[in-house]
Design a protein around this motif. Structure first.
Motif, mmCIF file in Angstrom:
data_model
loop_
_atom_site.group_PDB
_atom_site.id
_atom_site.type_symbol
_atom_site.label_atom_id
_atom_site.label_comp_id
_atom_site.label_asym_id
_atom_site.label_seq_id
_atom_site.Cartn_x
_atom_site.Cartn_y
_atom_site.Cartn_z
ATOM 1 N N VAL A 117 -3.936 6.623 2.070
ATOM 2 C CA VAL A 117 -3.099 7.250 1.046
ATOM 3 C C VAL A 117 -3.856 7.346 -0.288
ATOM 4 O O VAL A 117 -3.639 8.287 -1.055
ATOM 5 C CB VAL A 117 -1.775 6.477 0.883
ATOM 6 C CG1 VAL A 117 -0.917 7.060 -0.213
ATOM 7 C CG2 VAL A 117 -1.015 6.462 2.194
ATOM 8 N N TRP A 118 -4.756 6.398 -0.569
ATOM 9 C CA TRP A 118 -5.584 6.482 -1.786
ATOM 10 C C TRP A 118 -6.252 7.841 -1.853
ATOM 11 O O TRP A 118 -6.178 8.541 -2.869
ATOM 12 C CB TRP A 118 -6.715 5.450 -1.741
ATOM 13 C CG TRP A 118 -6.370 4.036 -1.944
ATOM 14 C CD1 TRP A 118 -5.289 3.368 -1.462
ATOM 15 C CD2 TRP A 118 -7.138 3.082 -2.677
ATOM 16 N NE1 TRP A 118 -5.352 2.070 -1.840
ATOM 17 C CE2 TRP A 118 -6.459 1.858 -2.579
ATOM 18 C CE3 TRP A 118 -8.332 3.149 -3.385
ATOM 19 C CZ2 TRP A 118 -6.930 0.708 -3.177
ATOM 20 C CZ3 TRP A 118 -8.807 2.011 -3.976
ATOM 21 C CH2 TRP A 118 -8.114 0.801 -3.879
ATOM 22 N N GLY A 196 4.091 1.236 -4.037
ATOM 23 C CA GLY A 196 2.846 1.824 -4.540
ATOM 24 C C GLY A 196 2.388 2.980 -3.681
ATOM 25 O O GLY A 196 2.144 4.081 -4.181
ATOM 26 N N PHE A 197 2.284 2.768 -2.349
ATOM 27 C CA PHE A 197 1.741 3.879 -1.554
ATOM 28 C C PHE A 197 2.787 4.946 -1.252
ATOM 29 O O PHE A 197 2.440 6.038 -0.802
ATOM 30 C CB PHE A 197 0.951 3.412 -0.310
ATOM 31 C CG PHE A 197 1.690 2.673 0.780
ATOM 32 C CD1 PHE A 197 2.590 3.321 1.587
ATOM 33 C CD2 PHE A 197 1.424 1.328 1.018
ATOM 34 C CE1 PHE A 197 3.239 2.646 2.608
ATOM 35 C CE2 PHE A 197 2.074 0.644 2.044
ATOM 36 C CZ PHE A 197 2.979 1.318 2.841
ATOM 37 N N ALA A 198 4.073 4.651 -1.544
ATOM 38 C CA ALA A 198 5.070 5.721 -1.479
ATOM 39 C C ALA A 198 5.215 6.401 -2.849
ATOM 40 O O ALA A 198 6.022 7.315 -2.995
ATOM 41 C CB ALA A 198 6.409 5.180 -1.020
ATOM 42 N N VAL A 199 4.413 5.953 -3.842
ATOM 43 C CA VAL A 199 4.431 6.482 -5.211
ATOM 44 C C VAL A 199 5.877 6.577 -5.726
ATOM 45 O O VAL A 199 6.333 7.640 -6.135
ATOM 46 C CB VAL A 199 3.730 7.851 -5.319
ATOM 47 C CG1 VAL A 199 3.146 8.024 -6.709
ATOM 48 C CG2 VAL A 199 2.646 8.008 -4.296
ATOM 49 N N SER A 200 6.584 5.444 -5.711
ATOM 50 C CA SER A 200 7.994 5.447 -6.078
ATOM 51 C C SER A 200 8.332 4.297 -7.010
ATOM 52 O O SER A 200 7.550 3.377 -7.177
ATOM 53 C CB SER A 200 8.865 5.290 -4.827
ATOM 54 O OG SER A 200 8.484 6.198 -3.859
ATOM 55 N N GLY A 201 9.538 4.389 -7.562
ATOM 56 C CA GLY A 201 10.082 3.306 -8.376
ATOM 57 C C GLY A 201 9.202 2.990 -9.573
ATOM 58 O O GLY A 201 8.717 3.907 -10.239
ATOM 59 N N HIS A 232 8.833 9.878 1.126
ATOM 60 C CA HIS A 232 9.977 9.163 1.705
ATOM 61 C C HIS A 232 9.586 8.529 3.039
ATOM 62 O O HIS A 232 9.975 7.395 3.332
ATOM 63 C CB HIS A 232 11.154 10.118 1.912
ATOM 64 C CG HIS A 232 11.829 10.519 0.630
ATOM 65 N ND1 HIS A 232 12.183 9.602 -0.327
ATOM 66 C CD2 HIS A 232 12.202 11.723 0.151
ATOM 67 C CE1 HIS A 232 12.747 10.235 -1.336
ATOM 68 N NE2 HIS A 232 12.771 11.516 -1.077
ATOM 69 N N ALA A 233 8.805 9.273 3.839
ATOM 70 C CA ALA A 233 8.400 8.764 5.151
ATOM 71 C C ALA A 233 7.513 7.534 4.996
ATOM 72 O O ALA A 233 7.625 6.580 5.766
ATOM 73 C CB ALA A 233 7.671 9.851 5.931
ATOM 74 N N LEU A 234 6.635 7.553 3.992
ATOM 75 C CA LEU A 234 5.760 6.397 3.787
ATOM 76 C C LEU A 234 6.575 5.169 3.397
ATOM 77 O O LEU A 234 6.262 4.050 3.815
ATOM 78 C CB LEU A 234 4.722 6.707 2.709
ATOM 79 C CG LEU A 234 3.527 7.531 3.177
ATOM 80 C CD1 LEU A 234 2.676 7.956 1.989
ATOM 81 C CD2 LEU A 234 2.683 6.730 4.160
ATOM 82 N N MET A 235 7.620 5.379 2.598
ATOM 83 C CA MET A 235 8.469 4.240 2.246
ATOM 84 C C MET A 235 9.136 3.690 3.506
ATOM 85 O O MET A 235 9.158 2.464 3.740
ATOM 86 C CB MET A 235 9.520 4.653 1.221
ATOM 87 C CG MET A 235 10.357 3.473 0.762
ATOM 88 S SD MET A 235 11.487 3.900 -0.543
ATOM 89 C CE MET A 235 10.402 4.061 -1.920
ATOM 90 N N GLY A 236 9.671 4.604 4.355
ATOM 91 C CA GLY A 236 10.294 4.163 5.601
ATOM 92 C C GLY A 236 9.301 3.473 6.518
ATOM 93 O O GLY A 236 9.606 2.442 7.124
ATOM 94 N N ALA A 237 8.086 4.022 6.603
ATOM 95 C CA ALA A 237 7.074 3.438 7.487
ATOM 96 C C ALA A 237 6.652 2.060 6.979
ATOM 97 O O ALA A 237 6.484 1.120 7.760
ATOM 98 C CB ALA A 237 5.872 4.367 7.577
#
Lengths: 314, 199
Positions: A117-118, A196-201, A232-237
């Motif tokens: 993801v980086w 971090g890797f879902a780039v959220s919050g 969103h998928a990365l957060m779920g994963a």
């Protein structure tokens, strides 16, 4: 002796079914994250549920915006790569009997995938040839250095406790007590890494609205859709990987193992996305210092405690 | 040769060709970002080759470390090579003839070594769990090396960051690190109002 190639071919339908199920699970988890984000933002539940399909329909019809001398190859690789990374992460999660991609190194593979993801987010920011995108890409790499080390050391703790890098073995080792309970610092650091890797919050500065959505700037149509779905998928994963790592895998009363894994993943995804929606986005420099000087030493200390307990217990 | 080993052989050669082709592309493309990520693809293919040699842990670590490293290296490449981010094309080679000569000579020396030297016969069998064997080698017999390498690497990183950063904690917390941090950090001047020295 059977023919190995025929053996492989015989397993093909099962593998194809597994791949379809993994893809379906990613979509459901991504949708859960999206609904939870909507609820956190104050929308009603039905409106939140309709949001993702409606946005998908809108973006699929939207035309492509282009920028002057954009590096289209790198741009598209960055955007369209996020969702497949999430699918591969899900494929590592042991659901029921086995994972789609089982192996003795599941923990390390999960780490390797989140590092991909980086590259993808930076390429997304770079490829657009826009100032906002570039700022977003650089912000992401700075944050990545901050969240990745605590995340890596957080992955070490369950691996030490289970004496294995195999996600299935790690899940089975928690029959008496979930790792989330007796290694809470590692669990928290892991969840920060997922944000971090879902780039959220709090870690959403790379796509901050004050830089015109940063790495997402200039994206439109299907290209924007896959990036949003990918986040969103990365957060779920990430939440699904936490199930075998910290939440006891498929253990639970009454229901079959596979149902528990999915249920736990859904609940954690929803909770994480809700928290991400409620928490403010912090600027990069406000995060770097706490991540490096507080969280990282705490996680290393957590590893030490786990290692000492494991050695003294055996 | 069984069918599955044929598949493994084909996959290995596929990885090898991808690794070499993308390695060569590093010098063909005209952008720092493309060159860096061509190198990353080359390394990922090398990791794939290691996986096919059943060195699973080394393979996945090569993928992990090299993607991470290339992501950071892209930033340094762009920064130091003076490529402005407007995606202006620039050549990825300099000192063309010398570099080509040196690399050809190196390739011939190393390649002929690999081909001409008589390879020893395998003695003994590989450990059933190569990951554990690697861990034991690093943490037992080679522990001293690792303990020496660790501090050197950390020192290098700290010095590298200290030399390249434009702002340090002294800019935010004052010369004695006892003041309330400014937010956002001050740019170009110290907390007490004086101009910072030029860098």
């Amino acid at each position: 002796m059977t023919d190995p190639l025929a053996d492989q071919l015989a397993r093909l339908p099962a593998a194809a079914l597994g791949a379809v199920l993994a893809l379906g699970l990613v979509l459901v988890l991504a949708w859960t994250a999206s609904v939870s984000r909507g609820v956190a933002a104050g929308r009603a539940v039905p409106a939140s549920m309709a949001h993702a399909p409606a946005e998908a329909a809108r973006l699929l019809r939207q035309g492509r915006r282009t920028t002057l001398s954009a590096d289209r190859l790198l741009w598209r690789v960055g955007g369209w790569g996020l969702f497949p990374v999430a699918v591969l992460l899900i494929a590592l999660v042991p659901v029921g009997e086995t994972a789609l991609l089982p192996g003795s190194l599941g923990v390390v593979w999960a780490n390797a995938l989140d590092v991909v993801v980086w590259a993808l987010v930076w390429l997304l920011g770079w490829g657009a040839n826009s100032v906002a995108g570039l700022v977003g890409g650089y912000r992401f790499l700075a944050l990545a250095l901050g969240y990745e080390l605590p995340l890596m050391f957080a992955l070490v703790a369950p691996a030490i406790a289970a004496s294995s890098l195999d996600l299935a073995v790690v899940a089975d080792a928690q029959s008496s007590l979930w790792y989330a309970v007796w290694m809470p610092v590692a669990f928290v650091a892991y969840l920060v890494g997922v944000l971090g890797f879902a780039v959220s919050g709090p870690l959403a500065a790379p796509v901050g609205s004050e830089v015109s959505d940063g790495a997402l700037a200039e994206l439109s149509g299907p290209d924007l859709l896959v990036v949003r779905a990918g986040r969103h998928a990365l957060m779920g994963a990430g939440a699904a990987i936490a199930v075998p790592l910290f939440l006891g895998g498929g253990s639970g009363p009454w229901l079959p193992d596979a149902v528990w894994v999915v249920l736990k993943a859904l609940l954690l995804t929803g909770a994480l996305a809700w928290a991400a929606g409620r928490l403010p986005t912090l600027r990069t420099h406000q995060l770097m210092e706490p991540l490096w000087t507080i969280l990282l030493p705490l996680v290393v200390l957590q590893d030490l405690v786990v290692a000492v307990l494991v050695v003294s217990g055996s | 040769m069984t069918d599955s080993s044929l598949v493994v052989d084909l996959a290995f050669w596929g990885c090898a060709v991808v690794a070499v082709v993308f390695g060569a592309l590093v010098f063909v493309v005209d952008s720092m970002a493309r060159a860096t990520y061509a190198l990353a693809v080359s390394f990922v293919a090398t990791g794939g080759a290691l996986l096919l040699m059943q060195q699973s842990y080394l393979g996945v670590i090569v993928v992990l470390m090299m993607v991470m490293e290339m992501a950071v290296m892209a930033v340094y490449m762009v920064m130091f090579m003076g490529m402005n981010p407007a995606l202006m094309p620039m050549s990825m080679v300099h000192s063309h003839r010398t570099a080509l000569g040196a690399s050809l000579v190196t390739f011939v020396v190393l390649g002929s070594g690999a081909v001409l030297v008589p390879w020893p016969e395998r003695r003994g069998a590989p450990s059933p769990d190569v990951t554990e064997a690697l861990g034991r080698a690093i943490m037992e017999s080679h522990m001293l090396v690792m303990m020496a390498v660790g501090p050197v690497m950390v020192a290098t990183i700290v010095v590298g960051v200290a030399l390249s950063t434009a702002r340090t904690r002294y800019d935010r917390l004052g010369d004695d690190l006892d003041q309330t941090p400014t937010d956002p950090p001050l740019r170009g001047e110290t907390q007490r109002g004086g101009r910072r020295r030029d860098r």
